[in-house]
Design a protein around this motif. Sequence first.
Motif, PDB file in Angstrom:
ATOM      1  N   ASP A  81     -18.436 -29.816  18.758  1.00  0.00           N
ATOM      2  CA  ASP A  81     -20.224 -29.655  18.562  1.00  0.00           C
ATOM      3  C   ASP A  81     -20.626 -30.732  17.445  1.00  0.00           C
ATOM      4  O   ASP A  81     -19.578 -31.762  16.567  1.00  0.00           O
ATOM      5  CB  ASP A  81     -20.923 -28.562  18.358  1.00  0.00           C
ATOM      6  N   SER A  82     -21.844 -30.791  16.337  1.00  0.00           N
ATOM      7  CA  SER A  82     -22.317 -31.459  15.703  1.00  0.00           C
ATOM      8  C   SER A  82     -21.283 -31.450  14.386  1.00  0.00           C
ATOM      9  O   SER A  82     -20.949 -32.512  13.524  1.00  0.00           O
ATOM     10  CB  SER A  82     -23.116 -31.281  15.286  1.00  0.00           C
ATOM     11  N   ARG A  83     -20.040 -30.736  13.938  1.00  0.00           N
ATOM     12  CA  ARG A  83     -20.131 -30.572  13.198  1.00  0.00           C
ATOM     13  C   ARG A  83     -18.744 -32.071  13.283  1.00  0.00           C
ATOM     14  O   ARG A  83     -17.770 -32.485  12.537  1.00  0.00           O
ATOM     15  CB  ARG A  83     -18.563 -29.181  12.656  1.00  0.00           C
ATOM     16  N   THR A  84     -18.193 -31.882  14.703  1.00  0.00           N
ATOM     17  CA  THR A  84     -16.744 -33.128  14.880  1.00  0.00           C
ATOM     18  C   THR A  84     -17.858 -34.056  15.392  1.00  0.00           C
ATOM     19  O   THR A  84     -17.221 -35.234  14.092  1.00  0.00           O
ATOM     20  CB  THR A  84     -16.375 -32.008  16.494  1.00  0.00           C
ATOM     21  N   GLU A  85     -18.695 -34.325  15.047  1.00  0.00           N
ATOM     22  CA  GLU A  85     -19.263 -35.705  14.686  1.00  0.00           C
ATOM     23  C   GLU A  85     -19.562 -35.964  13.563  1.00  0.00           C
ATOM     24  O   GLU A  85     -18.626 -37.383  13.448  1.00  0.00           O
ATOM     25  CB  GLU A  85     -20.564 -35.307  15.252  1.00  0.00           C
ATOM     26  N   GLY A  86     -19.549 -35.198  12.355  1.00  0.00           N
ATOM     27  CA  GLY A  86     -20.163 -35.582  10.869  1.00  0.00           C
ATOM     28  C   GLY A  86     -18.361 -35.736  10.824  1.00  0.00           C
ATOM     29  O   GLY A  86     -18.074 -36.870  10.051  1.00  0.00           O
ATOM     30  N   LEU A 138     -15.354 -36.629  21.471  1.00  0.00           N
ATOM     31  CA  LEU A 138     -15.882 -36.240  22.299  1.00  0.00           C
ATOM     32  C   LEU A 138     -16.767 -35.313  22.206  1.00  0.00           C
ATOM     33  O   LEU A 138     -16.398 -34.178  21.064  1.00  0.00           O
ATOM     34  CB  LEU A 138     -15.236 -35.196  23.317  1.00  0.00           C
ATOM     35  N   TYR A 139     -18.798 -35.040  20.961  1.00  0.00           N
ATOM     36  CA  TYR A 139     -18.763 -34.265  20.826  1.00  0.00           C
ATOM     37  C   TYR A 139     -20.682 -34.004  21.541  1.00  0.00           C
ATOM     38  O   TYR A 139     -20.651 -34.791  21.685  1.00  0.00           O
ATOM     39  CB  TYR A 139     -18.861 -34.198  19.061  1.00  0.00           C
ATOM     40  N   TYR A 144      -8.015 -31.558  19.564  1.00  0.00           N
ATOM     41  CA  TYR A 144      -8.249 -30.376  19.085  1.00  0.00           C
ATOM     42  C   TYR A 144      -9.434 -29.719  18.800  1.00  0.00           C
ATOM     43  O   TYR A 144     -10.396 -30.994  18.961  1.00  0.00           O
ATOM     44  CB  TYR A 144      -8.621 -31.091  17.221  1.00  0.00           C
ATOM     45  N   ILE A 145     -10.032 -28.441  19.148  1.00  0.00           N
ATOM     46  CA  ILE A 145     -11.307 -27.664  19.162  1.00  0.00           C
ATOM     47  C   ILE A 145     -11.622 -27.561  18.317  1.00  0.00           C
ATOM     48  O   ILE A 145     -10.865 -26.462  17.577  1.00  0.00           O
ATOM     49  CB  ILE A 145     -11.050 -27.008  20.707  1.00  0.00           C
ATOM     50  N   MET A 146     -13.007 -27.191  18.165  1.00  0.00           N
ATOM     51  CA  MET A 146     -13.584 -26.907  16.998  1.00  0.00           C
ATOM     52  C   MET A 146     -15.635 -26.734  17.734  1.00  0.00           C
ATOM     53  O   MET A 146     -16.593 -27.736  17.636  1.00  0.00           O
ATOM     54  CB  MET A 146     -14.283 -28.127  15.717  1.00  0.00           C
ATOM     55  N   CYS A 184     -15.446 -33.543   4.688  1.00  0.00           N
ATOM     56  CA  CYS A 184     -15.067 -34.280   6.029  1.00  0.00           C
ATOM     57  C   CYS A 184     -13.427 -34.789   5.680  1.00  0.00           C
ATOM     58  O   CYS A 184     -12.877 -34.457   6.188  1.00  0.00           O
ATOM     59  CB  CYS A 184     -15.587 -35.019   6.799  1.00  0.00           C
ATOM     60  N   LYS A 185     -13.637 -35.073   4.138  1.00  0.00           N
ATOM     61  CA  LYS A 185     -11.920 -35.552   3.878  1.00  0.00           C
ATOM     62  C   LYS A 185     -11.604 -34.179   3.427  1.00  0.00           C
ATOM     63  O   LYS A 185     -10.024 -34.468   3.149  1.00  0.00           O
ATOM     64  CB  LYS A 185     -12.137 -36.245   2.750  1.00  0.00           C
TER      65      LYS A 185
END
Length: 276
Positions: free
Chosen positions: A99-104, A117-118, A155-157, A263-264
């Motif tokens: 979702d948006s966390r993977t976008e970040g 893919l998010y 990797y799924i989030m 994110c780091k």
Amino acid sequence: MERTKKRNHKRRRLLGTAALVSVLAVLLSGDPPASAVPEQAAATAETAQEELIRARVLEPIPEAESGEAEEPGKPETMLVPESEPVEDAYFADTVFLGDSRTEGFHLYSGLQEGEYLYAVGATVESVFTKPTQETAAGKVPMLDALAELECGKVYIMLGANELGWPRSEAFHDQYGKVIDRIREDHPDAEVVIQSILPVSAVQESKGSYVNNGRIQTYNAILEELALEKECPYLNVSEAVTGEDGCLRPELTTDGIHLNTAGCKEWLNYLKTHAVS
């Protein structure tokens, strides 16, 4: 006269002893001729045999014979342990799905390897049905886009947008379907489950369904699902959680999404918990 009574008494004792010996003979021999014992002794032996048979029928079946013994060597957890850090190239065959966390993570972690893919608001349900990914054929749902990609790891989030679902069982079942679909399209790929990240103390104080208690419940479901489906489980949450059990304030701007520093930290956790 007294002597006669004593002889009769002695005879009765001998007959009683003989009857007892006959009963024992029946029990030990298993199936003697009917004429070998008195009628009462035969009936007693038959009753004893029935009791023995009934006891054997009711005797519990050993675990090895029941066919329900646990699989030897089955792991107790799929939690990925800490390892020596890997290089960025390790993620070259990885697709990050979320979702948006993977976008970040894509925008701020600094990782240049892998595919992403998010979608904002993505759930374990919408990845099947909602067209969010641009392809040559137009927009398609996330899992349809994933089916067209080459990958060795996924990797799924997902899960933050499902915290308000009334039934946690629905989350468990639908997440399981996501894993099954990925394996159907990529049978040789490793499907990796990442824990849902916590929220900050400020977000916690709002009293909404997006809270750390609910997140912990869902993460327990994910860890259980990882064991059921034999998927590696990454407890990414521990990399960004403070002593108060909340997302560390210096790693977020809105209490839910991670900033660059957050994110780091996420990336460093993935690099030091490589999936073998």
